[in-house]
Motif scaffolding. Sequence first.
Motif, PDB file in Angstrom:
ATOM      1  N   GLY A   1       0.799  -1.120   0.080  1.00  0.00           N
ATOM      2  CA  GLY A   1      -0.029   0.151  -0.057  1.00  0.00           C
ATOM      3  C   GLY A   1       0.809   1.247  -0.024  1.00  0.00           C
ATOM      4  O   GLY A   1       0.560   2.394  -0.791  1.00  0.00           O
ATOM      5  N   TYR A   2       1.821   1.344   0.810  1.00  0.00           N
ATOM      6  CA  TYR A   2       2.691   2.432   0.894  1.00  0.00           C
ATOM      7  C   TYR A   2       4.228   2.271   0.686  1.00  0.00           C
ATOM      8  O   TYR A   2       4.847   3.292   1.201  1.00  0.00           O
ATOM      9  CB  TYR A   2       2.405   2.912   2.385  1.00  0.00           C
ATOM     10  N   GLY A   3       4.536   1.335   0.021  1.00  0.00           N
ATOM     11  CA  GLY A   3       5.882   1.021  -0.406  1.00  0.00           C
ATOM     12  C   GLY A   3       6.789   0.258   0.494  1.00  0.00           C
ATOM     13  O   GLY A   3       7.899   0.144   0.281  1.00  0.00           O
ATOM     14  N   HIS A   4       6.438   0.026   1.744  1.00  0.00           N
ATOM     15  CA  HIS A   4       7.468  -0.750   2.547  1.00  0.00           C
ATOM     16  C   HIS A   4       7.374  -2.215   2.300  1.00  0.00           C
ATOM     17  O   HIS A   4       8.810  -2.896   2.199  1.00  0.00           O
ATOM     18  CB  HIS A   4       6.695  -0.700   4.082  1.00  0.00           C
ATOM     19  N   THR A   5       6.494  -2.880   1.996  1.00  0.00           N
ATOM     20  CA  THR A   5       6.524  -4.307   1.593  1.00  0.00           C
ATOM     21  C   THR A   5       6.955  -4.380   0.290  1.00  0.00           C
ATOM     22  O   THR A   5       7.780  -5.346  -0.071  1.00  0.00           O
ATOM     23  CB  THR A   5       5.040  -4.911   1.411  1.00  0.00           C
ATOM     24  N   GLN A   6       7.233  -3.255  -0.629  1.00  0.00           N
ATOM     25  CA  GLN A   6       7.622  -3.155  -2.034  1.00  0.00           C
ATOM     26  C   GLN A   6       9.242  -3.377  -1.721  1.00  0.00           C
ATOM     27  O   GLN A   6       9.889  -3.934  -2.422  1.00  0.00           O
ATOM     28  CB  GLN A   6       7.285  -1.913  -2.572  1.00  0.00           C
ATOM     29  N   ARG A   7       9.826  -2.834  -0.760  1.00  0.00           N
ATOM     30  CA  ARG A   7      11.330  -2.770  -0.425  1.00  0.00           C
ATOM     31  C   ARG A   7      11.772  -4.329  -0.204  1.00  0.00           C
ATOM     32  O   ARG A   7      12.548  -4.760  -0.412  1.00  0.00           O
ATOM     33  CB  ARG A   7      11.789  -1.912   0.717  1.00  0.00           C
ATOM     34  N   MET A   8      10.679  -4.831   0.688  1.00  0.00           N
ATOM     35  CA  MET A   8      11.102  -6.469   0.589  1.00  0.00           C
ATOM     36  C   MET A   8      10.999  -7.020  -0.490  1.00  0.00           C
ATOM     37  O   MET A   8      11.691  -7.921  -0.563  1.00  0.00           O
ATOM     38  CB  MET A   8       9.889  -6.805   1.676  1.00  0.00           C
ATOM     39  N   ALA A   9       9.783  -7.087  -1.179  1.00  0.00           N
ATOM     40  CA  ALA A   9       9.609  -7.538  -2.470  1.00  0.00           C
ATOM     41  C   ALA A   9      11.032  -7.281  -3.514  1.00  0.00           C
ATOM     42  O   ALA A   9      11.425  -8.443  -3.871  1.00  0.00           O
ATOM     43  CB  ALA A   9       8.489  -7.253  -3.251  1.00  0.00           C
ATOM     44  N   ASP A  10      11.741  -6.145  -3.398  1.00  0.00           N
ATOM     45  CA  ASP A  10      12.866  -5.765  -3.932  1.00  0.00           C
ATOM     46  C   ASP A  10      13.906  -6.580  -3.857  1.00  0.00           C
ATOM     47  O   ASP A  10      14.613  -7.265  -4.443  1.00  0.00           O
ATOM     48  CB  ASP A  10      13.035  -4.379  -4.067  1.00  0.00           C
TER      49      ASP A  10
ATOM     50  N   THR B   1       8.358  -2.611  10.221  1.00  0.00           N
ATOM     51  CA  THR B   1       8.341  -1.260   9.979  1.00  0.00           C
ATOM     52  C   THR B   1       7.682  -0.490  11.164  1.00  0.00           C
ATOM     53  O   THR B   1       6.253  -0.236  10.880  1.00  0.00           O
ATOM     54  CB  THR B   1       8.108  -0.899   8.746  1.00  0.00           C
ATOM     55  N   PRO B   2       8.365   0.164  11.923  1.00  0.00           N
ATOM     56  CA  PRO B   2       7.450   1.263  12.675  1.00  0.00           C
ATOM     57  C   PRO B   2       6.398   1.760  11.990  1.00  0.00           C
ATOM     58  O   PRO B   2       6.639   2.307  10.790  1.00  0.00           O
ATOM     59  CB  PRO B   2       8.432   2.243  13.334  1.00  0.00           C
ATOM     60  N   ALA B   3       5.160   2.233  12.738  1.00  0.00           N
ATOM     61  CA  ALA B   3       4.113   2.760  11.969  1.00  0.00           C
ATOM     62  C   ALA B   3       4.397   4.111  11.016  1.00  0.00           C
ATOM     63  O   ALA B   3       3.814   4.714  10.273  1.00  0.00           O
ATOM     64  CB  ALA B   3       2.962   3.103  12.732  1.00  0.00           C
ATOM     65  N   ASP B   4       5.569   4.988  11.826  1.00  0.00           N
ATOM     66  CA  ASP B   4       5.613   6.252  11.229  1.00  0.00           C
ATOM     67  C   ASP B   4       7.003   6.248  10.653  1.00  0.00           C
ATOM     68  O   ASP B   4       7.595   7.389  10.278  1.00  0.00           O
ATOM     69  CB  ASP B   4       5.822   7.349  12.540  1.00  0.00           C
ATOM     70  N   ALA B   5       7.588   5.182  10.265  1.00  0.00           N
ATOM     71  CA  ALA B   5       8.821   4.887   9.540  1.00  0.00           C
ATOM     72  C   ALA B   5       8.693   5.061   7.793  1.00  0.00           C
ATOM     73  O   ALA B   5       7.831   4.310   7.388  1.00  0.00           O
ATOM     74  CB  ALA B   5       9.328   3.797   9.875  1.00  0.00           C
ATOM     75  N   ALA B   6       9.584   5.821   7.321  1.00  0.00           N
ATOM     76  CA  ALA B   6       9.474   5.681   5.707  1.00  0.00           C
ATOM     77  C   ALA B   6       9.850   4.588   5.233  1.00  0.00           C
ATOM     78  O   ALA B   6      10.813   3.647   5.890  1.00  0.00           O
ATOM     79  CB  ALA B   6      10.110   6.993   5.214  1.00  0.00           C
ATOM     80  N   PRO B   7       9.875   4.137   3.953  1.00  0.00           N
ATOM     81  CA  PRO B   7      10.527   2.992   3.458  1.00  0.00           C
ATOM     82  C   PRO B   7      11.812   2.799   3.643  1.00  0.00           C
ATOM     83  O   PRO B   7      12.353   1.519   3.880  1.00  0.00           O
ATOM     84  CB  PRO B   7       9.826   2.620   2.036  1.00  0.00           C
ATOM     85  N   GLU B   8      12.665   3.973   3.755  1.00  0.00           N
ATOM     86  CA  GLU B   8      13.939   4.164   3.437  1.00  0.00           C
ATOM     87  C   GLU B   8      14.480   3.818   5.109  1.00  0.00           C
ATOM     88  O   GLU B   8      15.751   3.214   5.082  1.00  0.00           O
ATOM     89  CB  GLU B   8      14.449   5.463   3.051  1.00  0.00           C
ATOM     90  N   GLU B   9      13.606   3.767   6.016  1.00  0.00           N
ATOM     91  CA  GLU B   9      14.009   3.440   7.507  1.00  0.00           C
ATOM     92  C   GLU B   9      13.893   1.805   7.791  1.00  0.00           C
ATOM     93  O   GLU B   9      14.031   1.699   8.946  1.00  0.00           O
ATOM     94  CB  GLU B   9      13.382   4.309   8.247  1.00  0.00           C
ATOM     95  N   MET B  10      13.798   1.258   6.833  1.00  0.00           N
ATOM     96  CA  MET B  10      13.263  -0.176   7.293  1.00  0.00           C
ATOM     97  C   MET B  10      14.721  -0.927   7.640  1.00  0.00           C
ATOM     98  O   MET B  10      15.917  -0.441   7.392  1.00  0.00           O
ATOM     99  CB  MET B  10      12.963  -1.022   6.032  1.00  0.00           C
ATOM    100  N   SER B  11      14.449  -1.950   8.556  1.00  0.00           N
ATOM    101  CA  SER B  11      15.777  -2.588   9.073  1.00  0.00           C
ATOM    102  C   SER B  11      16.472  -3.316   8.010  1.00  0.00           C
ATOM    103  O   SER B  11      16.035  -4.067   7.114  1.00  0.00           O
ATOM    104  CB  SER B  11      15.276  -3.674   9.985  1.00  0.00           C
ATOM    105  N   SER B  12      17.923  -3.138   7.924  1.00  0.00           N
ATOM    106  CA  SER B  12      18.694  -3.581   6.833  1.00  0.00           C
ATOM    107  C   SER B  12      18.641  -5.124   7.018  1.00  0.00           C
ATOM    108  O   SER B  12      18.999  -5.891   5.956  1.00  0.00           O
ATOM    109  CB  SER B  12      19.818  -2.793   6.812  1.00  0.00           C
ATOM    110  N   GLY B  13      18.560  -5.569   8.488  1.00  0.00           N
ATOM    111  CA  GLY B  13      18.594  -7.078   8.708  1.00  0.00           C
ATOM    112  C   GLY B  13      17.259  -7.526   8.098  1.00  0.00           C
ATOM    113  O   GLY B  13      17.591  -8.840   7.394  1.00  0.00           O
ATOM    114  N   ASP B  14      16.133  -7.005   8.302  1.00  0.00           N
ATOM    115  CA  ASP B  14      14.961  -7.698   7.709  1.00  0.00           C
ATOM    116  C   ASP B  14      14.967  -7.709   6.149  1.00  0.00           C
ATOM    117  O   ASP B  14      14.789  -8.790   5.661  1.00  0.00           O
ATOM    118  CB  ASP B  14      13.656  -6.846   7.969  1.00  0.00           C
TER     119      ASP B  14
END
Length: 189
Positions: free
Chosen positions: A17-26, A157-170
């Motif tokens: 919906g908002y790009g976070h899961t997209q980073r995971m998909a990438d 991913t914390p609710a107020d975090a941008a996709p760029e702030e996701m855990s590099s470990g995740d």
Amino acid sequence: MNHRILETKGVVIFHSGYGHTQRMADAVADGAKARLLQIDADGDLSDQAWADIDAAPYIILGSPTYMGGPSWQFKKFADASSRPWFADAWKDKVFGGFTNSASINGDKLATLQYFSLLAAQHRGVWVGMGMKSSNTKASRRDDINRMGSFLGPMAQTPADAAPEEMSSGDLETARLYGVRVSEIAARMS
Ligand SMILES: Cc1cc2nc3c(=O)[nH]c(=O)nc-3n(C[C@H](O)[C@H](O)[C@H](O)COP(=O)(O)O)c2cc1C
């Protein structure tokens, strides 16, 4: 591990919906060297994407966890997959899945369990994580499998975090899982 190369690309089918899961998909697609197929905001995929899935040796499913399960857009895709289900089109394919949500638990497991059930309904073969969890006092946010999941990768991913702030470990966990699914699919080909 056998490093045979698959002649046909696998697919990563996901909604975000908002790009976070997209980073995971990438990250998963990067590890697997798979084709990314994004379910759009209306829950639809192109005809070409459906053809790519039919031809793929493996299918990796991704969605954010919304209200304790996959998004409705993902579920629309899953219901539409009743057509290949009737035709046995995805039988014996290798399957995997991943999810991301705001809370540490957040009921992400329900989403992964749904993905594995969908794989079983298609008579596919589910691939688990193949890695242990990072769960000691020394564990950190950017460790591999810090969520301690065995069915598939989870990102938090914390609710107020941008996709760029996701855990590099995740994200690295997701990439390694992509490698694993593609290698197992190659072994089975
Ligand atoms: C409709 C909706 C429902 C949500 N439900 C959950 C939930 O059940 N558990 C949770 O931890 N986070 C929940 N969240 C937070 C999202 O999972 C989180 O913001 C995620 O990073 C969104 O991923 P996306 O950018 O790929 O859509 C929800 C968010 C929305 C918009």
